[in-house]
Design an enzyme around this catalytic site. Structure first.
Site, PDB file in Angstrom:
ATOM      1  N   LEU A 117       0.814  -1.002   0.076  1.00  0.00           N
ATOM      2  CA  LEU A 117      -0.020  -0.063  -0.060  1.00  0.00           C
ATOM      3  C   LEU A 117       0.836   1.146  -0.043  1.00  0.00           C
ATOM      4  O   LEU A 117       2.106   1.217   0.625  1.00  0.00           O
ATOM      5  CB  LEU A 117      -0.869  -0.165   1.165  1.00  0.00           C
ATOM      6  CG  LEU A 117      -1.972  -1.220   1.382  1.00  0.00           C
ATOM      7  CD1 LEU A 117      -2.771  -0.919   2.726  1.00  0.00           C
ATOM      8  CD2 LEU A 117      -2.963  -1.129   0.238  1.00  0.00           C
ATOM      9  N   ASP A 118       0.478   2.516  -0.785  1.00  0.00           N
ATOM     10  CA  ASP A 118       1.211   3.602  -0.478  1.00  0.00           C
ATOM     11  C   ASP A 118       1.427   4.062   0.635  1.00  0.00           C
ATOM     12  O   ASP A 118       0.573   3.652   1.491  1.00  0.00           O
ATOM     13  CB  ASP A 118       0.473   4.748  -1.498  1.00  0.00           C
ATOM     14  CG  ASP A 118       0.567   4.299  -2.914  1.00  0.00           C
ATOM     15  OD1 ASP A 118       1.396   3.312  -3.299  1.00  0.00           O
ATOM     16  OD2 ASP A 118      -0.499   4.722  -3.549  1.00  0.00           O
ATOM     17  N   LYS A 119       2.382   4.787   0.979  1.00  0.00           N
ATOM     18  CA  LYS A 119       2.924   5.466   2.252  1.00  0.00           C
ATOM     19  C   LYS A 119       1.607   5.898   3.069  1.00  0.00           C
ATOM     20  O   LYS A 119       1.310   5.578   4.135  1.00  0.00           O
ATOM     21  CB  LYS A 119       3.929   6.342   2.258  1.00  0.00           C
ATOM     22  CG  LYS A 119       4.281   7.060   3.459  1.00  0.00           C
ATOM     23  CD  LYS A 119       5.311   8.186   3.255  1.00  0.00           C
ATOM     24  CE  LYS A 119       5.356   8.929   4.550  1.00  0.00           C
ATOM     25  NZ  LYS A 119       6.436  10.029   4.470  1.00  0.00           N
ATOM     26  N   ARG A 216      -5.252   5.745  -7.698  1.00  0.00           N
ATOM     27  CA  ARG A 216      -5.104   7.192  -7.605  1.00  0.00           C
ATOM     28  C   ARG A 216      -4.876   7.823  -9.206  1.00  0.00           C
ATOM     29  O   ARG A 216      -5.614   8.866  -9.609  1.00  0.00           O
ATOM     30  CB  ARG A 216      -3.583   7.762  -7.116  1.00  0.00           C
ATOM     31  CG  ARG A 216      -3.928   7.221  -5.563  1.00  0.00           C
ATOM     32  CD  ARG A 216      -2.389   7.024  -4.796  1.00  0.00           C
ATOM     33  NE  ARG A 216      -1.845   8.462  -4.885  1.00  0.00           N
ATOM     34  CZ  ARG A 216      -0.496   8.849  -4.402  1.00  0.00           C
ATOM     35  NH1 ARG A 216      -0.022   7.578  -3.999  1.00  0.00           N
ATOM     36  NH2 ARG A 216      -0.142  10.013  -4.304  1.00  0.00           N
TER      37      ARG A 216
END
Length: 283
Positions: A117-119, A216
């Site tokens: 998962l992204d930060k 995104r």
């Protein structure tokens, strides 16, 4: 033949062990990938342990463990946590925390991490505790049988449910960004409207593929960037929240050991819950 006899291991791993002399035929070492096998021959395998992770140190970082057994760990990742060390982030990551929580993960490649998962994306992430489980989960991801559902808050009124089927690759100019590009990797995101808010829409996204920044990039490509997304949203949209408004709320898969279909759900983090409530009551 090796992949049929030992399906719990990946082909690349089996090929590596073959080259290392860890495969035997009738108790004689065999390192010839082209050798035929015949009825009655006995195949042997001596799996090599995964090398210990000597680069990344265990760190006592709190983890929100949703589920744990001898095969899997399911983590509810908070915003701000990087999953794997990389450029500019040498430690303080989920990987460092996992090595402290379960030291045996040092013997599993990437400490058992199979997806990221992204930060600043929150929510559910599965970790394999054995090499066999890791291979199985990677195959499930490749077969697109892992169910991953997200809550997102996007800018504007998204009037209909839909699917974005658009390849994703590196941005041709800004190399730190991803983009919808010709020749990129296939990517598909399903989205469904869940609630209309003041100047925004709460949507549920379901991934078929798992490309970097997929939700995104895809939502931005149809004109509905995620609130708070400093990379892909216009400035006024990015300023509406302190991170991208994205949360992995549900995860489903087949348990690598039992074969049972299992799933987990987690509630929205406080900051996203407050954002949605605020957008509901704005005049």
């Amino acid at each position: 033949m090796l992949a049929r006899v030992w399906p719990q291991y990946s082909r690349s791993r089996l090929q590596g062990w073959l080259r290392e002399g860890r495969v035997s035929v009738d108790e004689r070492v065999c390192d010839d990938a082209r050798r035929r096998t015949y009825t009655g021959e006995r195949l042997g395998l001596e799996p090599a342990p995964a090398p210990a992770d000597t680069v990344h140190a265990p760190q006592d970082i709190a983890l929100d463990v949703v589920f744990e057994d001898d095969t899997l760990l399911v983590i509810n990742k908070p915003a701000g946590m990087v999953v794997h060390p990389g450029n500019g982030v040498p430690d303080g990551t989920l990987l460092n925390a996992l090595l402290h929580h379960a030291p045996a993960l040092a013997r599993v490649p990437r400490a058992g991490i199979v997806h990221r998962l992204d930060k600043d994306t929150t929510g559910l992430l599965v970790v394999a505790r054995t090499v066999e489980a890791q291979t199985d989960l990677v195959r499930q991801l490749q077969a697109r049988t892992v169910s991953r559902r997200y809550v997102a808050v996007v800018a504007g009124d998204l009037r209909t449910d839909g699917v974005v089927d658009a390849a994703i690759g590196r941005h041709p100019v800004q190399r730190t960004r991803m983009a919808v590009v010709a020749g990129g990797k296939p990517a598909r995101t399903h989205y469904a409207v869940r609630e209309y808010l003041q100047g925004a829409t709460r949507v549920e996204c379901r991934l078929e593929t798992g490309r970097t920044h997929q939700i995104r990039v895809h939502m931005a490509s149809i004109g509905h960037s995620l609130l708070g997304d400093e990379t892909y949203a216009p400035r006024q949209v990015a300023d509406a929240f302190t991170r991208q408004a994205l949360h992995a709320w549900r995860l489903g898969l087949v348990h690598p050991l039992s074969g049972a279909e299992v799933s987990w759900e987690v509630a929205l983090p406080d900051d996203m819950a407050r954002l949605i409530e605020c957008l509901r009551v704005m005049p």
